[in-house]
Design an enzyme around this catalytic site. Structure first.
Site, PDB file in Angstrom:
ATOM      1  N   GLY A 239       0.762  -1.240   0.000  1.00  0.00           N
ATOM      2  CA  GLY A 239       0.000   0.000   0.000  1.00  0.00           C
ATOM      3  C   GLY A 239       0.788   1.283   0.000  1.00  0.00           C
ATOM      4  O   GLY A 239       0.208   2.361  -0.152  1.00  0.00           O
ATOM      5  N   GLU A 275       3.768  -6.881   1.005  1.00  0.00           N
ATOM      6  CA  GLU A 275       3.251  -7.159  -0.337  1.00  0.00           C
ATOM      7  C   GLU A 275       3.187  -5.891  -1.189  1.00  0.00           C
ATOM      8  O   GLU A 275       2.114  -5.479  -1.636  1.00  0.00           O
ATOM      9  CB  GLU A 275       1.857  -7.783  -0.230  1.00  0.00           C
ATOM     10  CG  GLU A 275       1.838  -9.102   0.537  1.00  0.00           C
ATOM     11  CD  GLU A 275       0.424  -9.542   0.911  1.00  0.00           C
ATOM     12  OE1 GLU A 275      -0.524  -8.767   0.642  1.00  0.00           O
ATOM     13  OE2 GLU A 275       0.275 -10.626   1.481  1.00  0.00           O
ATOM     14  N   PRO A 276       4.324  -5.254  -1.440  1.00  0.00           N
ATOM     15  CA  PRO A 276       4.294  -4.055  -2.288  1.00  0.00           C
ATOM     16  C   PRO A 276       4.072  -4.416  -3.752  1.00  0.00           C
ATOM     17  O   PRO A 276       4.593  -5.414  -4.246  1.00  0.00           O
ATOM     18  CB  PRO A 276       5.693  -3.451  -2.075  1.00  0.00           C
ATOM     19  CG  PRO A 276       6.557  -4.631  -1.753  1.00  0.00           C
ATOM     20  CD  PRO A 276       5.681  -5.582  -0.985  1.00  0.00           C
ATOM     21  N   GLY A 277       3.299  -3.615  -4.425  1.00  0.00           N
ATOM     22  CA  GLY A 277       3.097  -3.788  -5.858  1.00  0.00           C
ATOM     23  C   GLY A 277       3.339  -2.484  -6.582  1.00  0.00           C
ATOM     24  O   GLY A 277       4.246  -2.352  -7.396  1.00  0.00           O
ATOM     25  N   ARG A 278       2.534  -1.483  -6.247  1.00  0.00           N
ATOM     26  CA  ARG A 278       2.603  -0.191  -6.932  1.00  0.00           C
ATOM     27  C   ARG A 278       3.997   0.438  -6.810  1.00  0.00           C
ATOM     28  O   ARG A 278       4.528   0.963  -7.779  1.00  0.00           O
ATOM     29  CB  ARG A 278       1.547   0.746  -6.335  1.00  0.00           C
ATOM     30  CG  ARG A 278       1.418   2.079  -7.069  1.00  0.00           C
ATOM     31  CD  ARG A 278       0.550   3.038  -6.269  1.00  0.00           C
ATOM     32  NE  ARG A 278      -0.721   2.466  -5.919  1.00  0.00           N
ATOM     33  CZ  ARG A 278      -1.829   2.568  -6.641  1.00  0.00           C
ATOM     34  NH1 ARG A 278      -1.804   3.218  -7.785  1.00  0.00           N
ATOM     35  NH2 ARG A 278      -2.967   2.036  -6.221  1.00  0.00           N
ATOM     36  N   ARG A 314      -6.815   4.248 -15.467  1.00  0.00           N
ATOM     37  CA  ARG A 314      -6.735   4.900 -14.157  1.00  0.00           C
ATOM     38  C   ARG A 314      -7.313   6.322 -14.149  1.00  0.00           C
ATOM     39  O   ARG A 314      -8.043   6.677 -13.219  1.00  0.00           O
ATOM     40  CB  ARG A 314      -5.299   4.910 -13.645  1.00  0.00           C
ATOM     41  CG  ARG A 314      -4.724   3.518 -13.378  1.00  0.00           C
ATOM     42  CD  ARG A 314      -3.373   3.584 -12.686  1.00  0.00           C
ATOM     43  NE  ARG A 314      -3.523   4.060 -11.326  1.00  0.00           N
ATOM     44  CZ  ARG A 314      -3.221   5.282 -10.929  1.00  0.00           C
ATOM     45  NH1 ARG A 314      -2.751   6.176 -11.793  1.00  0.00           N
ATOM     46  NH2 ARG A 314      -3.400   5.648  -9.683  1.00  0.00           N
ATOM     47  N   CYS A 346     -14.897   6.299 -28.007  1.00  0.00           N
ATOM     48  CA  CYS A 346     -16.145   7.048 -28.076  1.00  0.00           C
ATOM     49  C   CYS A 346     -16.774   7.177 -26.691  1.00  0.00           C
ATOM     50  O   CYS A 346     -17.854   6.642 -26.415  1.00  0.00           O
ATOM     51  CB  CYS A 346     -17.104   6.364 -29.049  1.00  0.00           C
ATOM     52  SG  CYS A 346     -18.515   7.385 -29.496  1.00  0.00           S
ATOM     53  N   TYR A 375      -0.944  -1.093 -12.586  1.00  0.00           N
ATOM     54  CA  TYR A 375      -2.370  -0.968 -12.892  1.00  0.00           C
ATOM     55  C   TYR A 375      -2.605  -0.277 -14.226  1.00  0.00           C
ATOM     56  O   TYR A 375      -3.560   0.467 -14.401  1.00  0.00           O
ATOM     57  CB  TYR A 375      -3.110  -0.261 -11.741  1.00  0.00           C
ATOM     58  CG  TYR A 375      -2.859  -0.938 -10.423  1.00  0.00           C
ATOM     59  CD1 TYR A 375      -3.426  -2.183 -10.157  1.00  0.00           C
ATOM     60  CD2 TYR A 375      -2.019  -0.370  -9.469  1.00  0.00           C
ATOM     61  CE1 TYR A 375      -3.159  -2.841  -8.963  1.00  0.00           C
ATOM     62  CE2 TYR A 375      -1.756  -1.023  -8.275  1.00  0.00           C
ATOM     63  CZ  TYR A 375      -2.329  -2.261  -8.032  1.00  0.00           C
ATOM     64  OH  TYR A 375      -2.058  -2.922  -6.863  1.00  0.00           O
TER      65      TYR A 375
END
Length: 421
Positions: A239, A275-278, A314, A346, A375
């Site tokens: 997070g 659990e880092p991702g970003r 995003r 569109c 993401y």
């Protein structure tokens, strides 16, 4: 920090000019820096040095097999949230003992898959899930290692769509019920409780919500140990945020986060998982697009790019900011123009930014969306029948396409027309 810098007026990914990649694969495309991915993983690993720990990369941020293999070979564990992600981790060579299975809706088939292939632990999120897992494990003659994801009811002070640790969120078991849940696990033949799991949200820019949540976990650890449970592992989730807007104050560093972890839970003698991702993937990637047209509107100019909301959702989903820069560096003193940067889909929501100041751009020029590694590609779709775009990995002066752009025929041939039509 990332490895996307201007050299001699041209934006590079490590030692490769972005324009060279664009000429080879066409636009739009994603490009990732190996050096940045590894640097960010190692920052977390070093932040917890001296403690028994495992950094489990949250694959939902960016799950391309090449990226997973790169991080796995550096020693990362993997946090997966589906059977598909589990298969990706194993296909990339990550051993089961370094894979953590999270998520609120694990199916019995997914449980069986992980138990057969090897698993470090399941982070269970409800009583029905843990009872189902016990039945599956018992039928296979094994015992599943589990932690319980507790919901500490802590406001992460982040976007409501990426907040996970408040009472109204779907994740975890209320921390007030944790002791009775662990008591039930102790009586289930297919489960062995080995620790506690917590995760409160994504893109956090302040350590205080983490501290509040971890203090509750520390108190729960001592209470569960007093009840006779062997709590030896704490999964503290991920997070930690990244600076999407370069002009904004930077979020806390991994080193500061690691120090806070030691202060709050270090006395418990538990193995620590994060659990880092970003933060690992976000600044390691760019979305590169070409300019199709510059259109004069009522009191504004629209820069129409060949990337769209289906490629990077995003901004449409979260009103997210991405710094957008020209691939050819603006000359000193260049006049800057405000553009509304939009895609060709569109939808009015297919808008990346409004009033962004950029040097004068025209048809065929290239722009880059920074901090697009997390993401981005994983949330892409084929909306408007637009093929998924290539992903490219750079390593020094080399680059390779790690997911090619499908042809229109390949996309159309996935559909089947019934015989009666």
């Amino acid at each position: 920090m990332d490895h996307f810098l201007y050299r001699d007026g041209a934006l590079h990914a490590e030692d490769v000019p972005i324009s060279e990649i664009a000429a080879a694969v066409g636009t739009p495309f994603y490009v990732y820096s190996s050096a940045t991915l590894l640097r960010h993983f190692r920052l977390f690993d070093e932040a917890l040095a001296g403690t028994d720990h495992l950094v489990c990369y949250a694959m939902k941020a960016l799950s391309n097999l090449a990226v997973v293999k790169l991080l796995g070979e550096a020693g990362a564990g993997m946090d997966v949230v589906s059977g598909g992600e589990y298969r990706r981790a194993r296909a990339a060579g990550v051993p089961g003992e370094r894979i953590v299975f999270s998520g609120v809706g694990k199916t019995r088939d997914e449980m069986c898959l992980a138990l057969e292939g090897g698993i470090r632990q399941f982070n269970v999120e409800s009583e029905p899930e843990m009872r189902a897992l016990s039945e599956v494990a018992e039928s296979m003659g094994v015992v599943a290692p589990v932690t319980v994801r507790v919901n500490p009811d802590v406001d992460a002070k982040t976007h409501e769509k990426i907040s996970t640790g408040k009472a109204e969120n779907k994740f975890g078991i209320p921390i007030a019920r944790a002791r009775e849940v662990y008591a039930e696990i102790a009586g289930l033949p297919g489960l062995k409780a080995i620790g506690i799991d917590v995760h409160i949200g994504s893109q956090l820019t302040d350590l205080e919500p983490f501290r509040l949540a971890y203090q509750k976990v520390a108190e729960l650890t001592e209470a569960l140990r007093a009840d006779g449970h062997d709590i030896r592992r704490l999964d503290l989730g991920g997070g930690l945020g990244i600076p999407y807007e370069r002009s904004n104050e930077a979020p806390p560093l991994p080193l500061e986060y690691g120090q806070m972890v030691r202060e709050v839970v270090g006395h418990l003698g538990c193995e620590i998982e994060i659990e880092p991702g970003r933060l690992i993937a976000g600044n390691a990637g760019l979305l590169v697009a070409g300019v199709i047209y510059v259109k004069q509107g009522e009191g504004r100019e629209f820069l129409i790019a060949d990337a769209a909301m289906n490629d990077l959702i995003r901004p449409a989903m979260y009103d997210a900011w991405h710094d957008i820069v020209p691939v050819r560096e603006a000359e000193a003193g260049a006049v800057m123009t405000p553009y509304d940067i939009v895609g060709p889909v569109c939808e009015s929501g297919d808008t990346f930014a409004k009033g962004r100041m950029l040097p004068a751009l025209g048809e065929g020029d290239l722009i880059a969306f920074r901090s697009a590694g997390a993401y981005g590609a994983v949330m892409a779709s084929e909306y408007n029948s637009r093929p998924l775009i290539p992903e490219v990995l750079v390593n020094g002066d080399q680059f390779a396409v790690i997911r090619r752009r499908p042809t229109f025929d390949e996309m159309l041939n996935r559909d089947t027309i019934p015989k009666w039509l």
